[in-house]
Design a protein around this motif. Structure first.
Motif, PDB file in Angstrom:
ATOM      1  N   SER A  31       3.031   1.993  -8.779  1.00  0.00           N
ATOM      2  CA  SER A  31       2.600   3.121  -7.951  1.00  0.00           C
ATOM      3  C   SER A  31       1.851   4.119  -8.826  1.00  0.00           C
ATOM      4  O   SER A  31       2.256   4.377  -9.967  1.00  0.00           O
ATOM      5  N   ARG A  54      -5.340   7.919 -10.983  1.00  0.00           N
ATOM      6  CA  ARG A  54      -5.072   6.482 -11.029  1.00  0.00           C
ATOM      7  C   ARG A  54      -5.666   5.957 -12.336  1.00  0.00           C
ATOM      8  O   ARG A  54      -6.831   6.216 -12.628  1.00  0.00           O
ATOM      9  N   ASP A 110      -3.120   1.197  -4.181  1.00  0.00           N
ATOM     10  CA  ASP A 110      -3.999   2.151  -3.487  1.00  0.00           C
ATOM     11  C   ASP A 110      -5.044   1.445  -2.632  1.00  0.00           C
ATOM     12  O   ASP A 110      -5.878   2.091  -2.009  1.00  0.00           O
ATOM     13  N   ASP A 170      -9.909   7.746  -2.530  1.00  0.00           N
ATOM     14  CA  ASP A 170      -8.817   8.443  -1.835  1.00  0.00           C
ATOM     15  C   ASP A 170      -8.608   9.861  -2.360  1.00  0.00           C
ATOM     16  O   ASP A 170      -7.570  10.475  -2.122  1.00  0.00           O
ATOM     17  N   TYR A 189       0.828  -1.208   0.000  1.00  0.00           N
ATOM     18  CA  TYR A 189       0.000   0.000   0.000  1.00  0.00           C
ATOM     19  C   TYR A 189       0.863   1.259   0.000  1.00  0.00           C
ATOM     20  O   TYR A 189       1.858   1.359   0.726  1.00  0.00           O
ATOM     21  N   SER A 203       0.297  11.222  -8.065  1.00  0.00           N
ATOM     22  CA  SER A 203      -0.552  11.897  -7.079  1.00  0.00           C
ATOM     23  C   SER A 203      -1.834  12.468  -7.664  1.00  0.00           C
ATOM     24  O   SER A 203      -2.797  12.700  -6.936  1.00  0.00           O
ATOM     25  N   PRO A 251      -1.873   8.256  -1.040  1.00  0.00           N
ATOM     26  CA  PRO A 251      -1.942   9.190  -2.172  1.00  0.00           C
ATOM     27  C   PRO A 251      -1.006  10.378  -2.064  1.00  0.00           C
ATOM     28  O   PRO A 251      -0.793  11.083  -3.043  1.00  0.00           O
TER      29      PRO A 251
END
Length: 389
Positions: A212, A218, A195, A233, A166, A215, A169
């Motif tokens: 990953s 996604r 995430d 998130d 995990y 920021s 964000p």
């Protein structure tokens, strides 16, 4: 001559049965028959008794024994004569035993073996899910991942699931290359992304995703079918399916993109928007218990209310059909069981069928049910099932 040879064979079988009775201290024919019927190795025993080459060896062995016994004492001859009478008596029922057990038990077991072997020959070998990293490395998920794969950020792996470490964000990174998680026919697989979102992939599917997420967003790419449980998130989550985009607003939904030109999105809870990339097509929002059917060639989109459980039944081990085409059902069976099918007449593809199929059910049982329900027939020809009326 043939009758004499057959008599010698039956007598030899009888002598072997005598040996079995003596070895296992069986008193009579009834106990012998019961012992054979309940013995796990009975099939091998009967096969060896009736095997021509083995019979020839036994005949020669017994003939040699008879020659040696011919020079024994009178008492031995009498004992031999008594045993011979037992053999003659047993030989009268030996053929019956062989018929009862050999043609019954043996035929049943061998026919079942041949049936499963024939069926197995029509089904392709089951492959394992694999990950292909951005640098081209392949990892077989049926095998143990070594320490050299620590750069994959994998926290947990099993034969049915993989979880990535995990990452919150707040981490600000540049967008990197995408992994490819490839799921072959005959299996499902689940992945927990970095995430915390969970994606369950159906057979014959592929998901592309980074280790990953950056920021600001996604994004993943899908081929085939998958069920998504997206963790909210603050960052938008996008699923790209060929020219279409599904924007997620924190939700559970299913995407079926097996067909080249049609994409079906079913919303279980939350909210999603469906649009076509790089076009003026206006995004359309789905509500729970709605299905979007988007045609990529025409740009036409149909939104209807549905029973969502039908569309996500595959995630719980079932295939459900409600007045669907036989063609759709056969495509699903081909993916799940790894078997090949051909329609002799394309009109048969349009037959409507309703069914609920447990994916653990053997293929031959499923086909038998479909034959009865749809009034069709499956003919196994050269490792392919030909479908006829």
């Amino acid at each position: 001559m043939k009758e004499t040879k057959r008599y010698i064979q039956i007598q030899t079988i009888a002598r072997q049965l005598c040996d079995i009775m003596q070895q296992h201290e069986l008193k009579d024919i009834g106990e012998l028959k019961e012992w054979l019927e309940h013995n796990n190795t009975a099939i091998e025993i009967i096969k060896s008794l009736m095997d021509d080459s083995e019979l020839s060896k036994k005949i020669e062995l017994y003939r040699q024994q008879d020659k040696e016994q011919a020079i024994l004492s009178l008492r031995t001859k009498i004992q031999k004569h008594q045993r011979h009478r037992v053999i003659i008596r047993i030989s009268r029922v030996a053929a019956v035993i062989v018929l009862l057990i050999g043609c019954g038990l043996l035929y049943h077991k061998l026919s079942q073996q041949e049936k499963h072997q024939t069926l197995a020959s029509t089904i392709s070998s089951k492959l394992s899910p694999v990950i292909i990293t951005p640098n081209g490395q392949h990892y077989d998920l049926s095998k143990v991942l070594t320490d050299t794969t620590h750069n994959l950020n994998i926290a947990y792996k099993s034969t049915e699931e993989i979880k990535y470490t995990y990452q919150p964000p707040a981490v600000d990174i540049e967008e990197e290359g995408y992994n490819q998680l490839i799921i072959p026919n005959q299996c499902n697989y689940q992945v927990t992304l970095c995430d915390g979102s969970v994606v369950r992939l159906n057979a014959g599917s592929r998901l592309e995703y980074p280790n990953s997420f950056p920021s600001h967003e996604r994004k993943v790419r899908l081929t085939g079918e998958a069920y998504f449980e997206i963790k909210h998130d603050g960052r938008p989550f996008m699923v790209e399916v060929r020219q279409a985009s599904i924007r997620v607003y924190g939700t559970h939904f299913n995407i079926n993109a097996y067909q080249e030109t049609n994409i079906e999105t079913v919303l279980v809870e939350g909210k999603v928007g469906v649009s076509i990339q790089d076009s003026t097509y206006q995004e359309k929002i789905l509500k729970p218990n709605q299905l979007s059917r988007l045609n990529l060639l025409t740009g036409e989109q149909e939104i209807v209310d549905v029973d969502v459980q039908k569309y996500i039944a595959w995630t719980t081990g079932f295939l459900r059909y409600d007045n669907d085409s036989l063609e759709l059902l056969i495509e699903d069976l081909s993916r799940w069981y790894g078997a090949d099918f051909d329609f002799k007449d394309n009109k048969l593809k349009n037959i409507r069928i309703s069914a609920s199929i447990n994916k653990d059910t053997p293929l031959e049982e499923v086909l038998a049910m479909i034959q009865t329900t749809a009034k069709i027939k499956f003919h196994l020809i050269e490792r392919r099932y030909i479908i006829t009326q």
